[in-house]
Motif scaffolding. Sequence first.
Motif, PDB file in Angstrom:
ATOM      1  N   VAL A  63      41.389  52.687  33.255  1.00 30.50           N
ATOM      2  CA  VAL A  63      41.110  52.217  32.157  1.00 30.50           C
ATOM      3  C   VAL A  63      41.541  52.155  32.031  1.00 30.50           C
ATOM      4  O   VAL A  63      42.526  53.230  31.245  1.00 30.50           O
ATOM      5  CB  VAL A  63      39.939  53.050  31.676  1.00 30.50           C
ATOM      6  CG1 VAL A  63      39.577  51.887  30.550  1.00 30.50           C
ATOM      7  CG2 VAL A  63      38.113  52.945  31.940  1.00 30.50           C
ATOM      8  N   TYR A  64      42.875  50.680  31.533  1.00 24.32           N
ATOM      9  CA  TYR A  64      43.777  50.651  31.043  1.00 24.32           C
ATOM     10  C   TYR A  64      43.492  50.439  29.651  1.00 24.32           C
ATOM     11  O   TYR A  64      42.855  48.800  29.289  1.00 24.32           O
ATOM     12  CB  TYR A  64      44.623  49.991  31.957  1.00 24.32           C
ATOM     13  CG  TYR A  64      45.174  50.187  33.391  1.00 24.32           C
ATOM     14  CD1 TYR A  64      46.042  51.031  33.175  1.00 24.32           C
ATOM     15  CD2 TYR A  64      44.258  49.703  33.593  1.00 24.32           C
ATOM     16  CE1 TYR A  64      46.243  51.475  34.403  1.00 24.32           C
ATOM     17  CE2 TYR A  64      44.681  50.029  35.193  1.00 24.32           C
ATOM     18  CZ  TYR A  64      45.801  51.164  35.967  1.00 24.32           C
ATOM     19  OH  TYR A  64      46.090  51.688  37.107  1.00 24.32           O
ATOM     20  N   ILE A  76      39.754  43.803  29.057  1.00 22.93           N
ATOM     21  CA  ILE A  76      39.295  45.524  29.855  1.00 22.93           C
ATOM     22  C   ILE A  76      39.983  45.351  31.619  1.00 22.93           C
ATOM     23  O   ILE A  76      39.852  46.850  31.485  1.00 22.93           O
ATOM     24  CB  ILE A  76      38.297  46.212  28.785  1.00 22.93           C
ATOM     25  CG1 ILE A  76      38.630  47.931  29.069  1.00 22.93           C
ATOM     26  CG2 ILE A  76      36.864  45.271  29.677  1.00 22.93           C
ATOM     27  CD1 ILE A  76      39.447  47.946  28.404  1.00 22.93           C
ATOM     28  N   ASP A  77      38.810  44.970  31.957  1.00 20.39           N
ATOM     29  CA  ASP A  77      38.803  44.448  33.180  1.00 20.39           C
ATOM     30  C   ASP A  77      40.160  43.907  33.822  1.00 20.39           C
ATOM     31  O   ASP A  77      39.559  42.575  33.636  1.00 20.39           O
ATOM     32  CB  ASP A  77      37.757  43.751  33.674  1.00 20.39           C
ATOM     33  CG  ASP A  77      37.462  43.454  35.314  1.00 20.39           C
ATOM     34  OD1 ASP A  77      37.752  43.631  36.259  1.00 20.39           O
ATOM     35  OD2 ASP A  77      36.051  43.818  35.364  1.00 20.39           O
ATOM     36  N   PRO A  78      40.609  44.103  35.075  1.00 19.88           N
ATOM     37  CA  PRO A  78      41.967  43.537  35.170  1.00 19.88           C
ATOM     38  C   PRO A  78      41.469  42.422  36.455  1.00 19.88           C
ATOM     39  O   PRO A  78      42.075  41.224  36.236  1.00 19.88           O
ATOM     40  CB  PRO A  78      42.562  45.145  36.180  1.00 19.88           C
ATOM     41  CG  PRO A  78      41.853  45.837  35.687  1.00 19.88           C
ATOM     42  CD  PRO A  78      40.344  45.942  35.184  1.00 19.88           C
ATOM     43  N   SER A  79      39.811  42.687  36.881  1.00 19.96           N
ATOM     44  CA  SER A  79      39.927  41.165  38.025  1.00 19.96           C
ATOM     45  C   SER A  79      39.526  40.386  37.621  1.00 19.96           C
ATOM     46  O   SER A  79      39.264  39.443  37.718  1.00 19.96           O
ATOM     47  CB  SER A  79      38.776  41.961  38.636  1.00 19.96           C
ATOM     48  OG  SER A  79      37.715  42.463  38.347  1.00 19.96           O
ATOM     49  N   ILE A 125      42.006  39.271  34.704  1.00 13.74           N
ATOM     50  CA  ILE A 125      42.571  37.648  34.247  1.00 13.74           C
ATOM     51  C   ILE A 125      42.966  37.297  35.453  1.00 13.74           C
ATOM     52  O   ILE A 125      43.324  38.102  36.860  1.00 13.74           O
ATOM     53  CB  ILE A 125      43.489  39.884  33.771  1.00 13.74           C
ATOM     54  CG1 ILE A 125      43.295  39.951  33.018  1.00 13.74           C
ATOM     55  CG2 ILE A 125      44.807  38.596  33.544  1.00 13.74           C
ATOM     56  CD1 ILE A 125      43.744  39.953  31.388  1.00 13.74           C
ATOM     57  N   GLY A 126      43.216  36.095  35.051  1.00 12.11           N
ATOM     58  CA  GLY A 126      43.187  34.946  36.166  1.00 12.11           C
ATOM     59  C   GLY A 126      41.864  34.671  37.667  1.00 12.11           C
ATOM     60  O   GLY A 126      42.495  33.843  38.236  1.00 12.11           O
ATOM     61  N   LYS A 127      40.861  35.364  36.828  1.00  9.26           N
ATOM     62  CA  LYS A 127      40.006  34.659  38.342  1.00  9.26           C
ATOM     63  C   LYS A 127      39.884  33.483  37.583  1.00  9.26           C
ATOM     64  O   LYS A 127      39.182  33.026  38.993  1.00  9.26           O
ATOM     65  CB  LYS A 127      38.979  35.670  37.753  1.00  9.26           C
ATOM     66  CG  LYS A 127      37.461  35.899  38.963  1.00  9.26           C
ATOM     67  CD  LYS A 127      36.445  36.124  38.090  1.00  9.26           C
ATOM     68  CE  LYS A 127      35.646  35.759  36.960  1.00  9.26           C
ATOM     69  NZ  LYS A 127      34.189  36.736  37.525  1.00  9.26           N
TER      70      LYS A 127
END
Lengths: 575, 185
Positions: A185-186, A303-306, A308-310
């Motif tokens: 978790v980043y 919070i969810d990197p997936s 971003i840019g989806k």
Amino acid sequence: MSNLMSGSQILLECLVREGVECVFGYPGGVMLPLYDAMYEHPMRHVLVRHEENACFAASGYSMATGKVGVCMATSGPGATNLTTGLVNALMDSTPVVAITGQVPTRLIGSDAFQEADTFGITRSCTKHNFLVKTLADLPRVIHEAFYLAATGRPGPVLVDLPKDILQGQTHYAPVSSIHLPGYKVYADGHAGQIRRAAQMMWEAQRPLVYAGGGIVSSNAHNELRRLVELLDTPAVCTLMGLGGLPSSHPNFVSMPGMHGSYAANMGLTHSDLLIAVGTRFDDRVTGRLSAFAPHAKVVHVDIDPSEIGKNRVADLPIVGDAKRVLVRLVKALEELSPQYSSRSAEARRDWWRQIRDWQTEHPLTPEISTSEIKPQHVMKEVDRISGGNAIVCADVGQHQMWAAQFIRFNGPRLWINSGGLGSMGFGLPAAIGAQFACPNKLVFALVGDGGFQMALPELSTVVTNGLPIKIVVVNNGYLGMVRQWQELFYNNRLCAVTLDSFPDAEKLAGAYGFTGRTVESPADLQSALEEAVAEPAPYLLNIKVCPDENVYPMVPAGGAISEMILGPPQPVAVS
Amino acid sequence: MLQIISLLVENKPGALMRITGVLTARGYNIESLTVARTLDPELSRMTIAVDVDPTLRQQVIKQMNKLINVLQAIDLTENAAVAREMLLMRVRAPLEARPAILKEAEIFGARVVDSSVDGFAVEATGEPEKLDEFVDVMRAYGDIEVTRSGMVAVCLEPRKLRLSAPIPKLDNYVGDHLAKGVLNA
């Protein structure tokens, strides 16, 4: 000192340690050891009338409080009935822990009575799931499940418990730590990115805050408000983000998207910087992606990197928790403020003038008639009684969109609905969960006649538990949203959308032992709602609204959000 | 060209299903998949070869990294990496063809692992394209039967592995993680 306990007792002990006060469930064969342990345990168990509603109620409970909702079901049909609720929680990032019974470990895979491959079936319905095959693992797994459900991007976690695990005995010692090495978790966001974002925001001419459900789930509403005020930027809140900025806030420009307001959609289309926080560029918001916010650079906080840019490439991505990032973003904005604020105020005046023009050009105004009840009129009256403070649990369909358009929410966790999955039947059980969570709050189950009938058995749960939920059925005799699409896009060939034989509300509620009333005249609407709210018990209002009203504005599927259908086709004069 | 995703995963039941689920949910076919334990017996290394559009591949890898059982998922397609595959082949070979077959095998660096009156069993390792050529050549000698391992790959650059630390908890612990704030990696 450890002591000998059964798996069921250990499970209940772990739930208590997680701060669980009430669970929504339905027993069954393999769950008998657990329910036997509950017989002498203070844990509050709410018996729903269908497992799907146990999960919806747990979601409603969670959405109203931010705590993890807990639901239980037995193996086989119990578990499969939970799945809709689990996917719903997954799509709307609701922290839910589901406990399911399973046939004894030695029978798994043998097509035993009431066996289903719950672990396999729910793999794609959950953030994570567990099948416990050793009693010693049980306490650790339960705590991991709660940790996973509540942290990062929240979501549903299922724990499948074979009967022999629930029955087995072992020495219990509390878990001292859990370790999930692969769970990353980043939360804080990249400091350099945050500084750059602050600069971009001050430099933008036409910034627009695009806030989603992440604001609500990370409790970032105060920080969002600070950011909006500091930049004096207009803000739109998505369906899941409503209440993230108070609806009464002067900078709030309603909901964007398929049924968003003209001003919100035009704002997105003409903005030069989208400040997207806790939102996932859902197709119901963006319409045709290539035409979405074509002039804007995008700062995307999630919070969810997936995410971003989806769907939309972010010019400046920040992976982090909305609240933590916004705290630091606001600080960075404040530091830069002396340098920029006077210059930006000037640019902002033009931008606001433009936004206000759009708002006056095509305002969101409820249709109101004196001869028949318009569904928007119902929303206006609910809004008046709520004053922005009641919890409104909506179902799915036209009424949901009207509610989102016309009911104000002056804080987070007041608007509870099924957004991502759009699961009919959600409203009433969610209201049950919300009323358990907030016993002293006014809770509306604002539902259509279709979704209400999907959740009908839960009237027993409402009555049994004395929940003073105000059930408001916006009854147009149709599956309204489907009818609207058939009307607009399928040449009005109405197929399988008529809902005849709606029961007499007075008799229906009376059969369950509470008051029901049917309202047919606009003149009675206000008093009927007031009467319902005054009653310290559940109340069923069946409001017969005009059947052919459609939700506008509307962006046709695949269309650009700037190309809204603003109202019904006007009659053409025949010469 | 095939693309290679390399994953370090916890050796737990269901982990494989979760990982392949990210691909199957999108209707992608898996060209090959190998998995075996690493030096740490609790972890496995997985190599997946896929044929996916590059932007979607990044998305897929992000989604794999999100899985709780995945410690690391990396794209080896455009990174310095070595990929190899193993092949076992049964060749039916009449006596007169045998010397030629042995010659070909030698050229491709293949090894005979079994010999009988019917023919040979041959083992070869190499880049997948090289093995394709070997198969083509051996086909000329008659009936063959082939089993391939799928690609295994190793990244040639050191990769920092970011793992989360244990979470101490639970003595006098009362729920609501949200109020306590989220975990910091």
